[in-house]
Design a protein around this motif. Structure first.
Motif, PDB file in Angstrom:
ATOM      1  N   HIS A  29       0.470  -1.235  -0.254  1.00 12.32           N
ATOM      2  CA  HIS A  29       0.477  -0.002   0.184  1.00 12.32           C
ATOM      3  C   HIS A  29       0.785   1.094   0.070  1.00 12.32           C
ATOM      4  O   HIS A  29       0.477   2.057   1.340  1.00 12.32           O
ATOM      5  N   TYR A  44      -5.861   1.790  -5.183  1.00  8.84           N
ATOM      6  CA  TYR A  44      -6.890   1.625  -3.855  1.00  8.84           C
ATOM      7  C   TYR A  44      -7.945   1.489  -3.484  1.00  8.84           C
ATOM      8  O   TYR A  44      -8.978   1.412  -2.057  1.00  8.84           O
ATOM      9  N   THR A 162      -2.113  12.231  -2.753  1.00 15.61           N
ATOM     10  CA  THR A 162      -2.612  10.766  -1.580  1.00 15.61           C
ATOM     11  C   THR A 162      -2.796  11.297  -0.904  1.00 15.61           C
ATOM     12  O   THR A 162      -3.993  10.551  -0.132  1.00 15.61           O
ATOM     13  N   SER A 166      -5.702   9.194   0.806  1.00 18.05           N
ATOM     14  CA  SER A 166      -5.962   8.630   1.406  1.00 18.05           C
ATOM     15  C   SER A 166      -5.387   8.479   3.300  1.00 18.05           C
ATOM     16  O   SER A 166      -5.844   7.104   3.744  1.00 18.05           O
TER      17      SER A 166
END
Length: 287
Positions: A29, A44, A162, A166
């Motif tokens: 990940h 993802y 990101t 995330s």
């Protein structure tokens, strides 16, 4: 046309890069910059395989690049992009696991080495993996920013995206370690690690070479008056400074126009001025 040796090394480099991406980065990940980073975010979030999104993202970029930059500059980029796509599709169906016991430091180090090795081989062979490389070339054509600065800016934007999407700062920090290692490996593979190269060319076709360097490499050219010791012939010796990623492209260009040209290549440890650090829109002050 593509040389067989360059073709082989671009495919090999794409395989190494894709191996690191598929078996180290994705299972743990981690992320990446540029177009690859966007494909990982989508993977993802929505489980769409990166090899699919790699094509989807790059097709419009290639069409834009083809229109603006010309098809000659995109041959190696096409090969690199499609090679990565094919390798990722192959690795997706090959069961293989690298057991590092969830040690993200080891994953970052090994992932950085493998991805840097793969990209370094691709760049050394004159190829790219598309994405931000094409954006950078287009941006450099119409702005005063260097290719390196534009690529760095794109990578920073993707990594910032990101963090927002995330909300996993830990993974992004490990990604930064990986990217830093990959960058050093790329430098090591790509002709010794210096950002720029100074090229001196002695050729009877200096005018033709200078025009080709200006239009295809898009860097400045300087003529230095010289004279052959034995022949006593006056010639224009060419001097130009380029990015290391353009070195193979420069070699191919020179060989195409004058296979008998005498060439010396030096490391440019620091380059200041127009095309590298100077805003081309700024003019000297008039006194």
């Amino acid at each position: 046309m593509l040389r067989f040796k360059n073709l082989f090394f671009i495919i090999l480099g794409a395989g190494i890069f894709s191996f690191g991406l598929n078996y180290l980065i994705m299972p743990n990940h981690l992320y990446e910059g540029g177009a690859t980073g966007i494909t990982l975010i989508i993977y993802y979030l929505f489980k769409i395989q990166p090899w699919i999104m790699n094509i989807v993202i790059n097709i419009p970029l290639f069409l834009l690049g083809w229109r603006i930059l010309g098809r000659k500059m995109l041959y190696y980029s096409l090969l690199g992009t499609f090679s990565v796509t094919i390798w990722l599709a192959i690795f997706e169906h090959l069961p293989f696991a690298i057991n590092l016991q969830d040690d993200l430091i080891l994953v970052s180090v090994l992932g950085g080495i493998l991805m840097g090795l793969g990209l370094g081989i691709i760049f050394k062979a004159g190829g790219t993996t598309g994405g931000s490389d094409i954006i950078a070339r287009i941006g450099h054509k119409y702005t005063s920013f260097s290719i390196g600065r534009i690529i760095l800016s794109v990578d920073i934007l993707v990594l910032a995206l990101t963090v927002i999407v995330s909300k996993d700062l830990r993974s992004v920090l490990y990604t930064l370690i990986m990217v830093a290692i990959a960058s050093r490996v790329i430098d090591f593979i790509s002709e010794g690690g210096y950002g720029s190269k100074g090229i001196m060319i002695v050729s009877q076709k200096s005018q033709e070479l200078a025009q080709a360097i200006d239009s295809e490499i898009e860097h400045g050219v300087t003529f230095i008056k010289a004279q052959g010791f034995y022949s006593k012939t006056d010639i224009n010796m060419i001097y130009s400074v380029i990015y290391k990623s353009q070195l193979q492209e420069m070699k191919d260009l020179i060989h195409r126009i004058d296979p008998h040209a005498f060439i010396t290549i030096t490391d440019a440890h620091e380059v200041l001025g127009e095309g590298f650090t100077l805003d081309r829109n700024k003019q000297p002050l008039k006194k």
